[in-house]
Design an enzyme around this catalytic site. Structure first.
Site, PDB file in Angstrom:
ATOM      1  N   THR A  34      27.871  41.403  26.969  1.00 58.63           N
ATOM      2  CA  THR A  34      27.124  41.553  25.717  1.00 58.63           C
ATOM      3  C   THR A  34      26.803  40.146  25.221  1.00 58.63           C
ATOM      4  O   THR A  34      27.130  39.153  25.888  1.00 58.63           O
ATOM      5  CB  THR A  34      27.982  42.254  24.652  1.00 58.63           C
ATOM      6  N   ALA A  80      38.202  44.116  26.422  1.00 56.12           N
ATOM      7  CA  ALA A  80      36.812  44.459  26.079  1.00 56.12           C
ATOM      8  C   ALA A  80      36.741  45.155  24.730  1.00 56.12           C
ATOM      9  O   ALA A  80      37.457  46.129  24.482  1.00 56.12           O
ATOM     10  CB  ALA A  80      36.218  45.359  27.160  1.00 56.12           C
ATOM     11  N   SER A  83      33.981  42.731  18.579  1.00 60.07           N
ATOM     12  CA  SER A  83      35.097  42.079  17.885  1.00 60.07           C
ATOM     13  C   SER A  83      34.760  41.456  16.527  1.00 60.07           C
ATOM     14  O   SER A  83      35.669  40.971  15.852  1.00 60.07           O
ATOM     15  CB  SER A  83      35.680  40.979  18.793  1.00 60.07           C
ATOM     16  N   THR A 132      44.618  44.224  17.369  1.00 61.44           N
ATOM     17  CA  THR A 132      44.514  43.255  16.278  1.00 61.44           C
ATOM     18  C   THR A 132      45.460  43.596  15.129  1.00 61.44           C
ATOM     19  O   THR A 132      45.823  44.766  14.947  1.00 61.44           O
ATOM     20  CB  THR A 132      43.057  43.250  15.757  1.00 61.44           C
ATOM     21  N   ASP A 133      45.780  42.579  14.321  1.00 60.71           N
ATOM     22  CA  ASP A 133      46.581  42.826  13.115  1.00 60.71           C
ATOM     23  C   ASP A 133      45.779  43.550  12.036  1.00 60.71           C
ATOM     24  O   ASP A 133      46.347  44.073  11.070  1.00 60.71           O
ATOM     25  CB  ASP A 133      47.146  41.507  12.550  1.00 60.71           C
ATOM     26  N   GLU A 134      44.434  43.571  12.185  1.00 62.47           N
ATOM     27  CA  GLU A 134      43.601  44.156  11.123  1.00 62.47           C
ATOM     28  C   GLU A 134      43.819  45.660  10.972  1.00 62.47           C
ATOM     29  O   GLU A 134      43.441  46.236   9.945  1.00 62.47           O
ATOM     30  CB  GLU A 134      42.113  43.872  11.383  1.00 62.47           C
ATOM     31  N   TYR A 158      35.131  47.771  12.110  1.00 64.06           N
ATOM     32  CA  TYR A 158      35.787  47.154  13.280  1.00 64.06           C
ATOM     33  C   TYR A 158      37.244  47.582  13.373  1.00 64.06           C
ATOM     34  O   TYR A 158      37.691  48.090  14.409  1.00 64.06           O
ATOM     35  CB  TYR A 158      35.683  45.627  13.190  1.00 64.06           C
ATOM     36  N   ALA A 160      38.826  49.981  11.967  1.00 58.03           N
ATOM     37  CA  ALA A 160      39.010  51.426  12.132  1.00 58.03           C
ATOM     38  C   ALA A 160      38.841  51.825  13.597  1.00 58.03           C
ATOM     39  O   ALA A 160      39.581  52.673  14.117  1.00 58.03           O
ATOM     40  CB  ALA A 160      38.013  52.187  11.260  1.00 58.03           C
ATOM     41  N   LYS A 162      39.348  49.817  16.191  1.00 57.45           N
ATOM     42  CA  LYS A 162      40.495  49.296  16.943  1.00 57.45           C
ATOM     43  C   LYS A 162      41.709  50.201  16.704  1.00 57.45           C
ATOM     44  O   LYS A 162      42.486  50.475  17.630  1.00 57.45           O
ATOM     45  CB  LYS A 162      40.814  47.855  16.527  1.00 57.45           C
ATOM     46  N   ASP A 289      30.397  37.479  -0.936  1.00 59.37           N
ATOM     47  CA  ASP A 289      31.586  37.899  -0.192  1.00 59.37           C
ATOM     48  C   ASP A 289      31.247  38.981   0.837  1.00 59.37           C
ATOM     49  O   ASP A 289      30.261  39.707   0.678  1.00 59.37           O
ATOM     50  CB  ASP A 289      32.645  38.441  -1.170  1.00 59.37           C
TER      51      ASP A 289
HETATM   52  P1  NAD Z   1      34.757  38.646  22.186  1.00 60.97           P
HETATM   53  O1  NAD Z   1      33.792  39.393  21.325  1.00 60.97           O
HETATM   54  O2  NAD Z   1      34.676  37.173  22.271  1.00 60.97           O
HETATM   55  O3  NAD Z   1      34.668  39.188  23.694  1.00 60.97           O
HETATM   56  C1  NAD Z   1      34.579  40.548  24.002  1.00 60.97           C
HETATM   57  C2  NAD Z   1      34.180  40.662  25.467  1.00 60.97           C
HETATM   58  O4  NAD Z   1      34.123  42.064  25.792  1.00 60.97           O
HETATM   59  C3  NAD Z   1      32.794  40.080  25.770  1.00 60.97           C
HETATM   60  O5  NAD Z   1      32.856  39.327  26.967  1.00 60.97           O
HETATM   61  C4  NAD Z   1      31.911  41.298  25.948  1.00 60.97           C
HETATM   62  O6  NAD Z   1      30.837  41.082  26.847  1.00 60.97           O
HETATM   63  C5  NAD Z   1      32.907  42.305  26.497  1.00 60.97           C
HETATM   64  N1  NAD Z   1      32.520  43.706  26.226  1.00 60.97           N
HETATM   65  C6  NAD Z   1      32.063  44.221  25.053  1.00 60.97           C
HETATM   66  N2  NAD Z   1      31.812  45.529  25.204  1.00 60.97           N
HETATM   67  C7  NAD Z   1      32.130  45.846  26.485  1.00 60.97           C
HETATM   68  C8  NAD Z   1      32.103  47.051  27.236  1.00 60.97           C
HETATM   69  N3  NAD Z   1      31.675  48.206  26.692  1.00 60.97           N
HETATM   70  N4  NAD Z   1      32.519  47.021  28.517  1.00 60.97           N
HETATM   71  C9  NAD Z   1      32.923  45.845  29.085  1.00 60.97           C
HETATM   72  N5  NAD Z   1      32.959  44.690  28.421  1.00 60.97           N
HETATM   73  C10 NAD Z   1      32.571  44.691  27.140  1.00 60.97           C
HETATM   74  O7  NAD Z   1      36.193  39.114  21.694  1.00 60.97           O
HETATM   75  P2  NAD Z   1      37.562  38.311  21.676  1.00 60.97           P
HETATM   76  O8  NAD Z   1      37.647  37.556  20.416  1.00 60.97           O
HETATM   77  O9  NAD Z   1      37.738  37.632  22.968  1.00 60.97           O
HETATM   78  O10 NAD Z   1      38.579  39.537  21.565  1.00 60.97           O
HETATM   79  C11 NAD Z   1      39.121  40.157  22.731  1.00 60.97           C
HETATM   80  C12 NAD Z   1      40.045  41.285  22.296  1.00 60.97           C
HETATM   81  O11 NAD Z   1      41.080  40.756  21.452  1.00 60.97           O
HETATM   82  C13 NAD Z   1      39.339  42.359  21.445  1.00 60.97           C
HETATM   83  O12 NAD Z   1      39.867  43.598  21.802  1.00 60.97           O
HETATM   84  C14 NAD Z   1      39.715  42.009  20.003  1.00 60.97           C
HETATM   85  O13 NAD Z   1      39.740  43.165  19.219  1.00 60.97           O
HETATM   86  C15 NAD Z   1      41.105  41.451  20.217  1.00 60.97           C
HETATM   87  N6  NAD Z   1      41.564  40.456  19.207  1.00 60.97           N
HETATM   88  C16 NAD Z   1      40.778  39.377  18.903  1.00 60.97           C
HETATM   89  C17 NAD Z   1      41.269  38.415  18.008  1.00 60.97           C
HETATM   90  C18 NAD Z   1      40.456  37.198  17.643  1.00 60.97           C
HETATM   91  O14 NAD Z   1      40.864  36.451  16.720  1.00 60.97           O
HETATM   92  N7  NAD Z   1      39.340  36.900  18.306  1.00 60.97           N
HETATM   93  C19 NAD Z   1      42.534  38.580  17.420  1.00 60.97           C
HETATM   94  C20 NAD Z   1      43.290  39.708  17.747  1.00 60.97           C
HETATM   95  C21 NAD Z   1      42.792  40.629  18.664  1.00 60.97           C
HETATM   96  O1  DAU Z   2      42.929  39.129  12.501  1.00 59.11           O
HETATM   97  C1  DAU Z   2      42.437  39.255  13.803  1.00 59.11           C
HETATM   98  C2  DAU Z   2      40.922  39.326  13.772  1.00 59.11           C
HETATM   99  O2  DAU Z   2      40.458  38.016  13.496  1.00 59.11           O
HETATM  100  C3  DAU Z   2      40.327  39.851  15.070  1.00 59.11           C
HETATM  101  O3  DAU Z   2      40.740  41.170  15.274  1.00 59.11           O
HETATM  102  C4  DAU Z   2      38.784  39.786  15.009  1.00 59.11           C
HETATM  103  O4  DAU Z   2      38.250  40.181  16.258  1.00 59.11           O
HETATM  104  C5  DAU Z   2      38.395  38.359  14.717  1.00 59.11           C
HETATM  105  O5  DAU Z   2      36.989  38.275  14.594  1.00 59.11           O
HETATM  106  C6  DAU Z   2      39.056  37.863  13.429  1.00 59.11           C
HETATM  107  O6  DAU Z   2      38.552  38.587  12.283  1.00 59.11           O
HETATM  108  P1  DAU Z   2      38.238  37.842  10.894  1.00 59.11           P
HETATM  109  O7  DAU Z   2      37.261  38.667  10.152  1.00 59.11           O
HETATM  110  O8  DAU Z   2      39.487  37.451  10.210  1.00 59.11           O
HETATM  111  O9  DAU Z   2      37.561  36.487  11.489  1.00 59.11           O
HETATM  112  P2  DAU Z   2      36.274  35.661  11.015  1.00 59.11           P
HETATM  113  O10 DAU Z   2      36.301  34.379  11.780  1.00 59.11           O
HETATM  114  O11 DAU Z   2      35.030  36.474  11.029  1.00 59.11           O
HETATM  115  O12 DAU Z   2      36.616  35.322   9.498  1.00 59.11           O
HETATM  116  C7  DAU Z   2      37.792  34.610   9.134  1.00 59.11           C
HETATM  117  C8  DAU Z   2      37.810  34.521   7.627  1.00 59.11           C
HETATM  118  O13 DAU Z   2      36.747  33.641   7.210  1.00 59.11           O
HETATM  119  C9  DAU Z   2      37.560  35.829   6.918  1.00 59.11           C
HETATM  120  O14 DAU Z   2      38.329  35.869   5.716  1.00 59.11           O
HETATM  121  C10 DAU Z   2      36.068  35.791   6.568  1.00 59.11           C
HETATM  122  C11 DAU Z   2      35.828  34.319   6.342  1.00 59.11           C
HETATM  123  N1  DAU Z   2      34.475  33.820   6.674  1.00 59.11           N
HETATM  124  C12 DAU Z   2      33.952  34.134   7.908  1.00 59.11           C
HETATM  125  C13 DAU Z   2      32.693  33.695   8.268  1.00 59.11           C
HETATM  126  C14 DAU Z   2      32.095  34.067   9.610  1.00 59.11           C
HETATM  127  C15 DAU Z   2      33.771  33.013   5.791  1.00 59.11           C
HETATM  128  O15 DAU Z   2      34.266  32.711   4.678  1.00 59.11           O
HETATM  129  N2  DAU Z   2      32.529  32.582   6.159  1.00 59.11           N
HETATM  130  C16 DAU Z   2      31.939  32.890   7.342  1.00 59.11           C
HETATM  131  O16 DAU Z   2      30.773  32.490   7.594  1.00 59.11           O
END
Ligand code: NAD
Ligand code: DAU
Length: 353
Positions: A34, A80, A83, A132-134, A158, A160, A162, A289
């Protein structure tokens, strides 16, 4: 071998690269590519015969079944997902399809694969679902951090989706005996982080002379973990986790968004000062916000540290420096992922590119 899904995304690509660096065991990688999936993140593994990349959808049960039959993995790790919370607010459909329906179809393929395995392979097999912790909802200041027995109270489309996927994984263990492990991690940061998320977005915008958008009052709290510490926790849970259990993963690094962005600015001021001598913090801009914005996340990772002996290696101070330096050293990667579709997202979300 092991089999990962979503291994071209942020956390998945870090996991794949570390796996190849630490073990000889081959790894198959199924990713739909994606907007968030990027083969450039896996460039250093492109000619490694231990890494097999397949472009495809976890919701394609026929494809997943064929890959499982071909590679006969001893473990499957599901990264996958869709996210990004803001994208789920603009359009939840993809989140329902991948995070719920996709996980369901993956579980069905796994059930078919697992059932006829010989006993030795059956007892060694694990399915690890990365969550995720969310799913636990939002905390107020002073509330105890999330433990594994906190009730699920997801607040965004998101989280919900997960939560739904976590419940399905739990049910496939309870009902069909699939040997599952679930991890619930806090916010990650590090190399190959797509610049729609707060930290890489701010690094990218700072260097481009653009506003650093702070949602609301910027006092929301997240618990930051360096991505390679997340990967080490996943490896540890895969190796020694109790089947059917959930493990929280966190870095004991609770920070407000304002603190995070100001820290990024002051490190950039050191490493790559602005031509006009002003701090990058002068680019901070308060914007509307996020709808339904969760106020605070915090993880209690005692179970993982006490039962499995895991600890993170990086503090926020060490991890964020490495992350910023990585971005400065990899401007081509950033340039490539921020071309094309990324610009449409920036226009939609922030009303400017
Ligand atoms: P990301 O969005 O960077 O990557 C997701 C990957 O999944 C991409 O490579 C995308 O192409 C692939 N993908 C999406 N839909 C797909 C499908 N239907 N089939 C196959 N591949 C598909 O996400 P990330 O930040 O690397 O997160 C990975 C996992 O960890 C997710 O499950 C997310 O919920 C979880 N997670 C993320 C964070 C964070 O802070 N980023 C924290 C806690 C948990
Ligand atoms: O807690 C784990 C989660 O962390 C993962 O499950 C998600 O996949 C990952 O995207 C992340 O979610 P958040 O919503 O916490 O991450 P994000 O980087 O989008 O935002 C972090 C914080 O910063 C959040 O309180 C929103 C705020 N923010 C985000 C963006 C993109 C801003 O203030 N400005 C911004 O432009």
């Amino acid at each position: 071998m092991i089999f990962v899904t979503g291994g071209a995304g942020f956390i998945g690509s870090n996991f794949v690269l570390e796996w190849l660096a630490r073990t000889d065991e081959p790894i198959a990688n199924l990713d739909k590519l994606t907007y968030a999936g990027n083969l450039q993140s896996l460039a250093s593994a492109a000619n490694d015969p231990r890494h097999v990349f397949v472009k495809g959808d976890i919701g394609d049960a026929e494809l997943v079944g064929r890959l499982l039959a071909t590679y006969r993995p001893r473990a499957v790790i599901n990264f996958a997902a869709e996210s990004h919370v803001d994208r789920s607010i603009h359009g939840p459909e993809e989140f329902i399809q991948t995070n719920i329906v996709g996980t369901f179809r993956l579980l069905e393929a796994l059930r078919d694969y697992y059932r006829p395995l010989p006993d030795a392979e059956k007892s060694a097999f694990r399915f690890l679902h990365v969550s995720t912790d969310e799913v636990y909802g939002s905390l107020e200041r002073g509330d105890a951090p999330f433990r594994e027995d906190n009730p699920y109270q997801p607040n965004s489309p998101y989280s919900a989706t997960k939560a739904a996927s976590d419940h399905l994984v739990r049910a496939y263990h309870h009902t069909y005996g699939l040997p599952v492990l679930t991890t619930n991690c806090s916010n990650n940061y590090g190399p190959y982080h797509f610049p729609e998320k707060l930290i890489p977005l701010c690094i990218h915008n700072a260097l481009a002379g653009k506003p650093l958008p702070i949602y609301g009052d910027g006092e929301q709290i997240r618990d930051w973990l360096y991505v390679q510490d997340h990967c080490s926790a996943i490896r540890r849970v895969l190796e020694a986790g109790q089947i059917g259990e959930c493990y929280n993963i966190g870095g004991w690094n609770e920070l407000t968004n304002l603190t995070v962005v100001n820290t990024v600015c002051s490190i950039l001021d050191d490493l790559k000062p602005r031509d006009d001598g002003l701090s990058y913090a002068s680019q901070l801009t308060f914007v509307e916000d996020r709808l339904g914005h969760d106020r605070r996340y915090a993880i209690d990772a005692t179970k993982l540290s006490a039962d499995l002996g895991w600890r993170p290696s990086e503090t926020f101070d060490t991890g964020i420096r490495k992350t910023i330096q990585w971005n400065l050293d990899n401007l081509d990667w950033v340039k490539n992922v921020t071309s094309g579709a990324y610009q449409h997202w920036v226009d939609k979300q922030y009303g400017t590119s």
